[in-house]
Design a protein around this motif. Sequence first.
Motif, PDB file in Angstrom:
ATOM      1  N   UNK A 244      15.310   0.638   6.004  1.00 48.25           N
ATOM      2  CA  UNK A 244      14.593  -0.620   5.870  1.00 48.25           C
ATOM      3  C   UNK A 244      14.828  -1.573   7.044  1.00 48.25           C
ATOM      4  N   UNK A 245      16.055  -1.821   7.482  1.00 45.15           N
ATOM      5  CA  UNK A 245      16.235  -2.715   8.638  1.00 45.15           C
ATOM      6  C   UNK A 245      15.563  -2.191   9.903  1.00 45.15           C
ATOM      7  N   UNK A 246      15.555  -0.872  10.066  1.00 47.17           N
ATOM      8  CA  UNK A 246      14.936  -0.300  11.255  1.00 47.17           C
ATOM      9  C   UNK A 246      13.429  -0.518  11.239  1.00 47.17           C
ATOM     10  N   UNK A 247      12.801  -0.374  10.072  1.00 46.12           N
ATOM     11  CA  UNK A 247      11.361  -0.601   9.950  1.00 46.12           C
ATOM     12  C   UNK A 247      11.028  -2.063  10.216  1.00 46.12           C
ATOM     13  N   UNK A 248      11.799  -2.973   9.638  1.00 49.80           N
ATOM     14  CA  UNK A 248      11.563  -4.394   9.866  1.00 49.80           C
ATOM     15  C   UNK A 248      11.702  -4.751  11.344  1.00 49.80           C
ATOM     16  N   UNK A 249      12.740  -4.225  11.969  1.00 50.57           N
ATOM     17  CA  UNK A 249      12.975  -4.512  13.381  1.00 50.57           C
ATOM     18  C   UNK A 249      11.862  -3.954  14.256  1.00 50.57           C
ATOM     19  N   UNK A 250      11.384  -2.769  13.913  1.00 48.85           N
ATOM     20  CA  UNK A 250      10.372  -2.121  14.735  1.00 48.85           C
ATOM     21  C   UNK A 250       9.003  -2.795  14.608  1.00 48.85           C
ATOM     22  N   UNK A 251       8.665  -3.260  13.404  1.00 48.11           N
ATOM     23  CA  UNK A 251       7.299  -3.727  13.158  1.00 48.11           C
ATOM     24  C   UNK A 251       7.171  -5.250  13.097  1.00 48.11           C
ATOM     25  N   UNK A 252       8.183  -5.945  12.628  1.00 51.08           N
ATOM     26  CA  UNK A 252       8.172  -7.405  12.515  1.00 51.08           C
ATOM     27  C   UNK A 252       6.904  -7.914  11.809  1.00 51.08           C
ATOM     28  N   UNK A 253       6.771  -7.625  10.516  1.00 52.77           N
ATOM     29  CA  UNK A 253       5.546  -7.984   9.780  1.00 52.77           C
ATOM     30  C   UNK A 253       5.438  -9.483   9.520  1.00 52.77           C
ATOM     31  N   UNK A 254       4.221  -9.908   9.218  1.00 55.78           N
ATOM     32  CA  UNK A 254       3.968 -11.283   8.790  1.00 55.78           C
ATOM     33  C   UNK A 254       3.832 -11.389   7.278  1.00 55.78           C
ATOM     34  N   UNK A 255       3.641 -10.269   6.613  1.00 57.07           N
ATOM     35  CA  UNK A 255       3.536 -10.223   5.157  1.00 57.07           C
ATOM     36  C   UNK A 255       3.879  -8.808   4.711  1.00 57.07           C
ATOM     37  N   UNK A 256       4.409  -8.680   3.497  1.00 58.98           N
ATOM     38  CA  UNK A 256       4.794  -7.367   2.959  1.00 58.98           C
ATOM     39  C   UNK A 256       4.044  -7.112   1.660  1.00 58.98           C
ATOM     40  N   UNK A 257       3.578  -5.892   1.505  1.00 57.93           N
ATOM     41  CA  UNK A 257       3.021  -5.405   0.239  1.00 57.93           C
ATOM     42  C   UNK A 257       3.947  -4.310  -0.254  1.00 57.93           C
ATOM     43  N   UNK A 258       4.479  -4.483  -1.449  1.00 54.53           N
ATOM     44  CA  UNK A 258       5.419  -3.525  -2.046  1.00 54.53           C
ATOM     45  C   UNK A 258       4.759  -2.817  -3.212  1.00 54.53           C
ATOM     46  N   UNK A 259       4.687  -1.499  -3.143  1.00 49.88           N
ATOM     47  CA  UNK A 259       4.234  -0.692  -4.272  1.00 49.88           C
ATOM     48  C   UNK A 259       5.465  -0.270  -5.042  1.00 49.88           C
ATOM     49  N   UNK A 260       5.584  -0.742  -6.303  1.00 54.36           N
ATOM     50  CA  UNK A 260       6.819  -0.608  -7.077  1.00 54.36           C
ATOM     51  C   UNK A 260       6.674   0.350  -8.246  1.00 54.36           C
ATOM     52  N   UNK A 261       6.216   1.564  -7.974  1.00 54.95           N
ATOM     53  CA  UNK A 261       6.130   2.567  -9.030  1.00 54.95           C
ATOM     54  C   UNK A 261       7.507   2.896  -9.585  1.00 54.95           C
ATOM     55  N   UNK A 262       7.607   3.039 -10.907  1.00 53.33           N
ATOM     56  CA  UNK A 262       8.911   3.241 -11.548  1.00 53.33           C
ATOM     57  C   UNK A 262       9.238   4.704 -11.827  1.00 53.33           C
ATOM     58  N   UNK A 263       8.443   5.624 -11.302  1.00 47.90           N
ATOM     59  CA  UNK A 263       8.715   7.033 -11.587  1.00 47.90           C
ATOM     60  C   UNK A 263       9.901   7.588 -10.802  1.00 47.90           C
ATOM     61  N   UNK A 264      10.589   6.748 -10.019  1.00 47.85           N
ATOM     62  CA  UNK A 264      11.858   7.195  -9.424  1.00 47.85           C
ATOM     63  C   UNK A 264      13.010   7.062 -10.424  1.00 47.85           C
TER      64      UNK A 264
END
Length: 404
Positions: A244-264
Amino acid sequence: MITPSRTEPTRKALLIGASRYRRHSYGDNHPLGIPRVSLTLDLIRAYGALTEEEFQVSRKATPAELEWFHTREYVSAMQRCEALGKVYDRYRQRHNIGNFENPYFPGFFATPATATYGSIQGAERVLEGFMAFNPAGGMHHAAPDAAQGFCFFNDPVLGILRLRREGLRVLYLDIDAHHGDGVEAAFRSDDQVMTCSLHMDTSYAYPFKGGGIEDTGPLNNAVNMPLPKGMNDDEYRHVFGRLWPAVLEAFRPEVIVLQAGTDILGPDPLGKFHISTQLFLEVVERVINDAPRHSDGTPRLLVVGGGGYHPLMLARCWAGVWGLLSGRELPEAIPPEGEALLRAVDWDQDEEEDYFEDLFTSRLDRLVEGEVRREVRERVDALLSAHPALVRGGIMLEKTVTAG
């Protein structure tokens, strides 16, 4: 130390729903023929954790809105099938509808269209300065011209497109047990969207193709973390904590969309992981804390639902997600009204398990310790060292971990 309960909201968040979700859909003997959104809302209300001002009702998405992504022919076919009360074979063959995977049911067009507008509506509320949660959304497999994997319309795509219309740089994070293939495919040519999916390896799980570490897309804006069977809390925390920190650092988004499926979650009948509700909520809280902010400090975050085929686990978990989004401290003990709601659900698939009774009395799980397997460490190492967009972030993170 026991944290005191707090049922008043401390964050600006909205919950999106509709009365039609109380109607039976998908038919008998289908994994989605269970109460999900309605049970979640009822459990949240049993906690006294939803005010009238926080709840918004979704309308149906119009054909024009659906055609931002879906073909006119497909949208028209869905409408016509609902009007006819059946699915013609030509539609079944062309659009993969009217079969066991994506069955016909009353509200065939209206129900998924309502869930889809919920994500567009949620995106608009985020643009206005709120966080938003559309538990009916998260249908991440749907293709432009066909239903796929129980998903008729791809609401995450449409929600992201609404955000993109305002020029925002969007990071889509998918923690559903299944690869978010439809969303990834939709944005392969948009370098202002990055998709990140942590999922069961498609060598053994739906959609049985794609989603590999090497699948980065032509613009390197797709990040895929395929995971082995039996993932436990410690393993998932290890993977997410490094990726997660690597993705944030690489992309630097202005907004996040989280898909929170509970089948994990461990008891889910279609999942192959052993993740607890506690760890799931830990991940959601991390996303909330790391999300970009509006000027008043409110996270720019849209959360949509997704998979989840154990109604008791799902309702407990999504109630916890709403607690985090709205800034409430919900008691671990489920209130008597909520317990009665859960006990009224026709569900007995794991009634002989030693944890079954706890599902009605606690919104959290019994924790089981586990070690981080070498295979899991090697997979996340491979992704961070090979993905073109993450190499720099991955190296930086690895140095931080080593130094700590």
